[in-house]
Design an enzyme around this catalytic site. Structure first.
Site, PDB file in Angstrom:
ATOM      1  N   MET A   1      89.575  -0.052  59.071  1.00 27.63           N
ATOM      2  CA  MET A   1      89.079  -0.580  60.338  1.00 27.63           C
ATOM      3  C   MET A   1      89.722  -1.925  60.647  1.00 27.63           C
ATOM      4  O   MET A   1      89.221  -2.697  61.460  1.00 27.63           O
ATOM      5  CB  MET A   1      87.557  -0.694  60.312  1.00 27.63           C
ATOM      6  CG  MET A   1      86.849   0.644  60.250  1.00 27.63           C
ATOM      7  SD  MET A   1      85.159   0.620  60.873  1.00 27.63           S
ATOM      8  CE  MET A   1      84.389  -0.531  59.744  1.00 27.63           C
TER       9      MET A   1
ATOM     10  N   LEU B   1      92.446  -6.451  57.244  1.00 28.65           N
ATOM     11  CA  LEU B   1      92.880  -6.069  55.908  1.00 28.65           C
ATOM     12  C   LEU B   1      92.777  -7.222  54.915  1.00 28.65           C
ATOM     13  O   LEU B   1      93.025  -8.374  55.246  1.00 28.65           O
ATOM     14  CB  LEU B   1      94.333  -5.563  55.953  1.00 28.65           C
ATOM     15  CG  LEU B   1      94.637  -4.398  56.895  1.00 28.65           C
ATOM     16  CD1 LEU B   1      96.075  -3.936  56.708  1.00 28.65           C
ATOM     17  CD2 LEU B   1      93.675  -3.240  56.683  1.00 28.65           C
ATOM     18  N   HIS B   2      92.396  -6.861  53.693  1.00 30.64           N
ATOM     19  CA  HIS B   2      92.290  -7.836  52.603  1.00 30.64           C
ATOM     20  C   HIS B   2      92.897  -7.230  51.348  1.00 30.64           C
ATOM     21  O   HIS B   2      93.521  -6.157  51.397  1.00 30.64           O
ATOM     22  CB  HIS B   2      90.838  -8.263  52.392  1.00 30.64           C
ATOM     23  CG  HIS B   2      89.862  -7.126  52.255  1.00 30.64           C
ATOM     24  ND1 HIS B   2      89.923  -6.208  51.213  1.00 30.64           N
ATOM     25  CD2 HIS B   2      88.821  -6.733  53.031  1.00 30.64           C
ATOM     26  CE1 HIS B   2      88.940  -5.337  51.341  1.00 30.64           C
ATOM     27  NE2 HIS B   2      88.267  -5.609  52.435  1.00 30.64           N
ATOM     28  N   ALA B   3      92.734  -7.916  50.225  1.00 34.59           N
ATOM     29  CA  ALA B   3      93.371  -7.466  48.980  1.00 34.59           C
ATOM     30  C   ALA B   3      92.882  -6.095  48.533  1.00 34.59           C
ATOM     31  O   ALA B   3      93.603  -5.361  47.849  1.00 34.59           O
ATOM     32  CB  ALA B   3      93.140  -8.491  47.876  1.00 34.59           C
TER      33      ALA B   3
ATOM     34  N   HIS C   1      92.200  -3.527  50.579  1.00 35.81           N
ATOM     35  CA  HIS C   1      93.053  -2.595  51.327  1.00 35.81           C
ATOM     36  C   HIS C   1      94.473  -2.585  50.766  1.00 35.81           C
ATOM     37  O   HIS C   1      95.104  -1.532  50.652  1.00 35.81           O
ATOM     38  CB  HIS C   1      93.117  -2.990  52.804  1.00 35.81           C
ATOM     39  CG  HIS C   1      91.810  -2.975  53.520  1.00 35.81           C
ATOM     40  ND1 HIS C   1      91.187  -4.115  53.975  1.00 35.81           N
ATOM     41  CD2 HIS C   1      90.992  -1.945  53.856  1.00 35.81           C
ATOM     42  CE1 HIS C   1      90.070  -3.790  54.583  1.00 35.81           C
ATOM     43  NE2 HIS C   1      89.916  -2.484  54.516  1.00 35.81           N
TER      44      HIS C   1
ATOM     45  N   GLY D   1      88.511   3.644  48.891  1.00 29.20           N
ATOM     46  CA  GLY D   1      87.918   2.825  47.844  1.00 29.20           C
ATOM     47  C   GLY D   1      86.575   3.340  47.373  1.00 29.20           C
ATOM     48  O   GLY D   1      85.796   3.907  48.147  1.00 29.20           O
ATOM     49  N   LYS D   2      86.291   3.114  46.101  1.00 30.39           N
ATOM     50  CA  LYS D   2      85.004   3.493  45.532  1.00 30.39           C
ATOM     51  C   LYS D   2      83.861   2.604  46.022  1.00 30.39           C
ATOM     52  O   LYS D   2      82.694   2.924  45.794  1.00 30.39           O
ATOM     53  CB  LYS D   2      85.064   3.439  44.000  1.00 30.39           C
ATOM     54  CG  LYS D   2      85.809   4.590  43.354  1.00 30.39           C
ATOM     55  CD  LYS D   2      85.709   4.476  41.836  1.00 30.39           C
ATOM     56  CE  LYS D   2      86.347   5.647  41.133  1.00 30.39           C
ATOM     57  NZ  LYS D   2      86.232   5.527  39.650  1.00 30.39           N
ATOM     58  N   LYS D   3      84.189   1.504  46.679  1.00 30.96           N
ATOM     59  CA  LYS D   3      83.121   0.640  47.180  1.00 30.96           C
ATOM     60  C   LYS D   3      82.220   1.419  48.133  1.00 30.96           C
ATOM     61  O   LYS D   3      81.000   1.264  48.124  1.00 30.96           O
ATOM     62  CB  LYS D   3      83.699  -0.591  47.871  1.00 30.96           C
ATOM     63  CG  LYS D   3      82.644  -1.553  48.388  1.00 30.96           C
ATOM     64  CD  LYS D   3      83.266  -2.852  48.828  1.00 30.96           C
ATOM     65  CE  LYS D   3      82.237  -3.723  49.519  1.00 30.96           C
ATOM     66  NZ  LYS D   3      81.833  -3.167  50.818  1.00 30.96           N
TER      67      LYS D   3
END
Length: 273
Positions: free
Chosen positions: A27, A30-32, A34, A144-146
């Site tokens: 979405m 972006l961060h680390a 991603h 991601g597993k988050k």
């Protein structure tokens, strides 16, 4: 890197692409976390496509659609640095029409936890992913597993619709202090970030108890709630690796999922044990 803003452009790009395609749907903002998905996609595929689409269909009335973090220039820079082949940045009008067929997320998994708090959320997730998967026709999709519940629901959709896609679950990326990376962390001030650490600390405390032999869900939940005070806890849930509710903890086949509010910011986290 090709920046693509229309469906027709993406169709043309995909028609010309050969070899395996790795797809990372996001979405934006972006961060680390991603970046870790994109890096894995780059290592395992010939072509990498990333999308950044703030999907209105998965936001409920009163949620943070309009205030959700945005950083298109930063997103482009990250994708360029990671050797992405195509970055798809559509508008809602490009993705949705006035007459849309309904996609209903599978029950009961879509009605519990996140689905109970956010009814219809997973319908919106599957609606947009079905479109994006049809457009990108990926070999592998990196998630991601988050967002563990979402991960299982997407896997069910892929299986039910006979999609020739491999969903690749990727580990949660955390700050050095343990805070799970999330675009919504941008809402937190310094005090909020300190309070948010209670989520990961409660999960680590649970992990420690379980490694010492504790198998009672009630005891582990109580200890977690103690760590989480004074946060407003939405849920603490215990499921197995197939996302079935369990009556007692089993090492090697237990996921603990957690949602809580830090001020007005709702955060989720989990741990696989």
């Amino acid at each position: 890197m090709q920046i693509i803003r229309s469906v027709e452009e993406l169709k043309s790009f995909r028609a010309a692409a050969s070899g395996s395609v790795g797809f990372v749907p996001t979405m934006g903002a972006l961060h680390a976390g991603h970046a870790s998905l994109i890096k894995r996609a780059r290592n395992e595929n010939d072509i990498v496509i990333v999308s950044a689409f703030l999907n209105p269909a998965q936001f409920l009335p009163g949620e943070d659609l309009n205030s959700y973090p945005k950083n298109e220039a930063g997103d482009i820079k990250i994708c360029e640095s990671l050797d992405v082949n195509a970055f798809f940045i559509p508008t809602a009008d490009e993705i949705y029409s006035t007459e849309e067929p309904a996609i209903i997320a599978p029950k009961p998994i879509s009605e519990i936890l996140e689905g109970k708090t956010r009814p219809g959320h997973f319908d919106g997730v599957l609606k947009v992913l079905n479109k994006l998967f049809n457009l990108t026709r990926p070999s592998n999709v990196y998630m991601g597993k988050k967002d563990t519940q979402q991960l299982f629901i997407v896997q069910k959709m892929v299986k039910s619709f006979f999609m020739p896609i491999n969903i690749v679950p990727c580990e949660i990326v955390r700050e050095s202090d343990g805070l799970a990376l999330s675009s919504r962390n941008a809402y937190l001030d310094e005090e909020g970030k300190l309070m948010a650490l209670k989520l990961s600390r409660s999960l680590l405390n649970a992990s420690s108890l379980i490694k010492k032999g504790e198998i009672s869900i009630n005891i582990v939940r109580e200890k977690m709630l103690n760590v989480l005070e004074p946060l407003a806890v939405d849920y603490i849930a215990f499921v197995d690796y197939k996302f079935n509710e369990i009556s007692q903890i089993k090492q090697g086949d237990t996921i603990i999922l957690l949602a809580a509010k830090v001020g007005t910011t709702r955060l989720i986290d989990n741990i696989w044990l």
